[in-house]
Motif scaffolding. Structure first.
Motif, PDB file in Angstrom:
ATOM      1  N   ASP A 273      -1.180 -32.563  -1.581  1.00  0.00           N
ATOM      2  CA  ASP A 273      -0.467 -31.965  -0.447  1.00  0.00           C
ATOM      3  C   ASP A 273      -1.458 -31.463   0.601  1.00  0.00           C
ATOM      4  OD1 ASP A 273       1.903 -32.407  -1.720  1.00  0.00           O
ATOM      5  OD2 ASP A 273       2.259 -30.304  -2.270  1.00  0.00           O
ATOM      6  N   HIS A 274      -1.030 -31.507   1.859  1.00  0.00           N
ATOM      7  CA  HIS A 274      -1.812 -30.900   2.927  1.00  0.00           C
ATOM      8  C   HIS A 274      -1.424 -29.431   3.068  1.00  0.00           C
ATOM      9  CE1 HIS A 274      -2.448 -35.120   4.150  1.00  0.00           C
ATOM     10  NE2 HIS A 274      -3.543 -34.662   4.728  1.00  0.00           N
ATOM     11  N   LEU A 275      -2.413 -28.589   3.289  1.00  0.00           N
ATOM     12  CA  LEU A 275      -2.120 -27.201   3.633  1.00  0.00           C
ATOM     13  C   LEU A 275      -1.624 -27.153   5.076  1.00  0.00           C
ATOM     14  CD1 LEU A 275      -5.155 -25.208   2.155  1.00  0.00           C
ATOM     15  CD2 LEU A 275      -2.891 -25.527   1.161  1.00  0.00           C
ATOM     16  N   PRO A 276      -0.982 -26.060   5.462  1.00  0.00           N
ATOM     17  CA  PRO A 276      -0.600 -25.918   6.869  1.00  0.00           C
ATOM     18  C   PRO A 276      -1.833 -26.005   7.765  1.00  0.00           C
ATOM     19  CG  PRO A 276       0.488 -24.263   5.524  1.00  0.00           C
ATOM     20  CD  PRO A 276      -0.520 -24.924   4.644  1.00  0.00           C
ATOM     21  N   SER A 277      -1.625 -26.298   9.022  1.00  0.00           N
ATOM     22  CA  SER A 277      -2.737 -26.387   9.964  1.00  0.00           C
ATOM     23  C   SER A 277      -3.413 -25.028  10.116  1.00  0.00           C
ATOM     24  CB  SER A 277      -2.236 -26.855  11.325  1.00  0.00           C
ATOM     25  OG  SER A 277      -1.400 -25.860  11.901  1.00  0.00           O
ATOM     26  N   GLU A 278      -4.638 -25.045  10.617  1.00  0.00           N
ATOM     27  CA  GLU A 278      -5.351 -23.786  10.838  1.00  0.00           C
ATOM     28  C   GLU A 278      -4.544 -22.864  11.748  1.00  0.00           C
ATOM     29  OE1 GLU A 278      -9.260 -24.476  12.298  1.00  0.00           O
ATOM     30  OE2 GLU A 278      -9.980 -25.403  10.441  1.00  0.00           O
ATOM     31  N   ARG A 279      -3.917 -23.431  12.776  1.00  0.00           N
ATOM     32  CA  ARG A 279      -3.144 -22.608  13.711  1.00  0.00           C
ATOM     33  C   ARG A 279      -1.980 -21.919  13.004  1.00  0.00           C
ATOM     34  NH1 ARG A 279      -2.991 -21.741  18.838  1.00  0.00           N
ATOM     35  NH2 ARG A 279      -4.556 -23.348  19.229  1.00  0.00           N
ATOM     36  N   LYS A 280      -1.283 -22.655  12.127  1.00  0.00           N
ATOM     37  CA  LYS A 280      -0.153 -22.051  11.422  1.00  0.00           C
ATOM     38  C   LYS A 280      -0.618 -20.951  10.473  1.00  0.00           C
ATOM     39  CE  LYS A 280       3.230 -25.788  11.712  1.00  0.00           C
ATOM     40  NZ  LYS A 280       4.112 -26.717  10.955  1.00  0.00           N
ATOM     41  N   ILE A 281      -1.756 -21.170   9.820  1.00  0.00           N
ATOM     42  CA  ILE A 281      -2.289 -20.131   8.928  1.00  0.00           C
ATOM     43  C   ILE A 281      -2.695 -18.906   9.749  1.00  0.00           C
ATOM     44  CG2 ILE A 281      -4.108 -19.553   7.273  1.00  0.00           C
ATOM     45  CD1 ILE A 281      -4.163 -22.509   6.469  1.00  0.00           C
ATOM     46  N   MET A 282      -3.292 -19.143  10.910  1.00  0.00           N
ATOM     47  CA  MET A 282      -3.659 -18.037  11.801  1.00  0.00           C
ATOM     48  C   MET A 282      -2.428 -17.222  12.181  1.00  0.00           C
ATOM     49  SD  MET A 282      -6.268 -20.179  14.272  1.00  0.00           S
ATOM     50  CE  MET A 282      -6.092 -19.017  15.635  1.00  0.00           C
ATOM     51  N   GLU A 283      -1.353 -17.915  12.522  1.00  0.00           N
ATOM     52  CA  GLU A 283      -0.130 -17.231  12.944  1.00  0.00           C
ATOM     53  C   GLU A 283       0.497 -16.463  11.786  1.00  0.00           C
ATOM     54  OE1 GLU A 283       2.242 -20.371  14.461  1.00  0.00           O
ATOM     55  OE2 GLU A 283       1.156 -20.519  16.379  1.00  0.00           O
ATOM     56  N   GLU A 284       0.505 -17.074  10.603  1.00  0.00           N
ATOM     57  CA  GLU A 284       1.138 -16.413   9.464  1.00  0.00           C
ATOM     58  C   GLU A 284       0.422 -15.130   9.076  1.00  0.00           C
ATOM     59  OE1 GLU A 284       2.118 -17.057   4.722  1.00  0.00           O
ATOM     60  OE2 GLU A 284       1.483 -18.782   5.923  1.00  0.00           O
ATOM     61  N   PHE A 285      -0.912 -15.180   9.063  1.00  0.00           N
ATOM     62  CA  PHE A 285      -1.673 -14.026   8.589  1.00  0.00           C
ATOM     63  C   PHE A 285      -2.154 -13.108   9.711  1.00  0.00           C
ATOM     64  CE2 PHE A 285      -1.986 -17.058   5.098  1.00  0.00           C
ATOM     65  CZ  PHE A 285      -1.719 -16.249   4.003  1.00  0.00           C
ATOM     66  N   GLY A 286      -1.939 -13.512  10.941  1.00  0.00           N
ATOM     67  CA  GLY A 286      -2.337 -12.662  12.053  1.00  0.00           C
ATOM     68  C   GLY A 286      -3.834 -12.500  12.171  1.00  0.00           C
ATOM     69  N   VAL A 287      -4.560 -13.599  11.986  1.00  0.00           N
ATOM     70  CA  VAL A 287      -6.025 -13.550  12.031  1.00  0.00           C
ATOM     71  C   VAL A 287      -6.542 -14.626  12.971  1.00  0.00           C
ATOM     72  CG1 VAL A 287      -6.194 -12.655   9.682  1.00  0.00           C
ATOM     73  CG2 VAL A 287      -6.234 -15.131  10.067  1.00  0.00           C
ATOM     74  N   GLY A 288      -7.846 -14.585  13.239  1.00  0.00           N
ATOM     75  CA  GLY A 288      -8.466 -15.582  14.092  1.00  0.00           C
ATOM     76  C   GLY A 288      -8.913 -16.804  13.308  1.00  0.00           C
ATOM     77  N   ARG A 289      -9.349 -17.825  14.038  1.00  0.00           N
ATOM     78  CA  ARG A 289      -9.766 -19.077  13.407  1.00  0.00           C
ATOM     79  C   ARG A 289     -10.959 -18.907  12.458  1.00  0.00           C
ATOM     80  NH1 ARG A 289      -8.128 -24.014  14.766  1.00  0.00           N
ATOM     81  NH2 ARG A 289      -7.323 -23.243  16.763  1.00  0.00           N
TER      82      ARG A 289
END
Length: 241
Positions: A32-48
């Motif tokens: 499986d692919h993990l969510p994109s970096e942008r989606k992970i950033m949005e979910e956790f409220g952090v930067g790239r």
């Protein structure tokens, strides 16, 4: 799951821990692919940077594969990954005399157990392959580089009879960490010839299905290698004093 704003000192560790939990829970399966970096950033409220550090940490754990320009892919961890993670600490420990002795003792304990197992469980094909490894080792007795390769191959063939990838990886790690010991021990006069003689006794005991003789032969062989190593090591040390 909604926005998960983590406010900890090491954000990437918290992100990696949560993704690891989801992998173990089956939310993400191998392939499986993990969510994109942008989606992970949005979910956790952090930067790239925090997301990339988290993915790198998961990659080191053998849980994901990272390719440039693509989303991280979940993978199945292997025993080799575990051994690689220990390599840095192992090399630091090997820098001390006590550390070398501990790894030497670990090798004896592992290989003595494995040679007993081989003597009981080796198939005719296993014995034939071990004989080939022994013959290659014998032929290489006057070629130090080739001899070291075939010496390791002979021992690895015994290990492979266990048919256990964790043991294979453990032996591979020990062999790598003790590489310098092998090189130094081979400088002892007559070392290659003694090794071939010892390997022959080990092979004969395995072929005869005699675990006691196999253990005795392996223990004597490895004890001899250890003595050769420290003999050369002490001689070198005396030259520097």
């Amino acid at each position: 799951m909604g926005r998960n704003d983590i406010r900890r000192r090491k954000l990437y560790e918290e992100i990696a821990s949560e993704i690891e939990r989801r992998i173990h829970a089956g939310d993400y399966a191998p392939g499986d692919h993990l969510p994109s970096e942008r989606k992970i950033m949005e979910e956790f409220g952090v930067g790239r940077p925090a997301v990339r550090e988290a993915l790198f940490a998961l990659s080191k754990m053998g849980l994901v594969l990272i390719r440039s320009g693509e989303r991280a892919v979940v993978t199945s961890p292997t025993p080799d990954v575990l051994i690689q993670e220990l390599s840095g600490a192992a090399r630091s420990l090997m820098a001390t005399r006590d550390g070398v002795r501990m790894f030497q003792d670990a090798r004896v304990l592992l290989e003595v157990a494995l040679v007993r197992h081989a003597a009981v469980n080796a198939t005719p094909d296993d014995i034939a392959e071990l004989k080939e490894a022994l013959d290659a080792n014998r032929v290489a007795v006057n070629d130090r580089h080739r001899f070291n390769e075939t010496d390791n191959a002979f021992h690895a063939q015994i290990v492979s009879i266990a048919r256990n990838t964790v043991i294979d990886a453990t032996y591979s790690g020990l062999s790598e960490w003790l590489f310098e010991q092998r090189q130094i021990a081979m400088l002892h006069p007559g070392s290659p010839q003694h090794a071939v003689e010892a390997h022959t006794r080990i092979f004969e005991a395995i072929a005869a299905k005699d675990p006691d003789a196999a253990e005795a032969a392996m223990r004597a062989h490895l004890d001899g290698v250890i003595k050769q190593y420290w003999s050369v090591w002490e001689a070198r040390l005396s030259l520097t004093e």
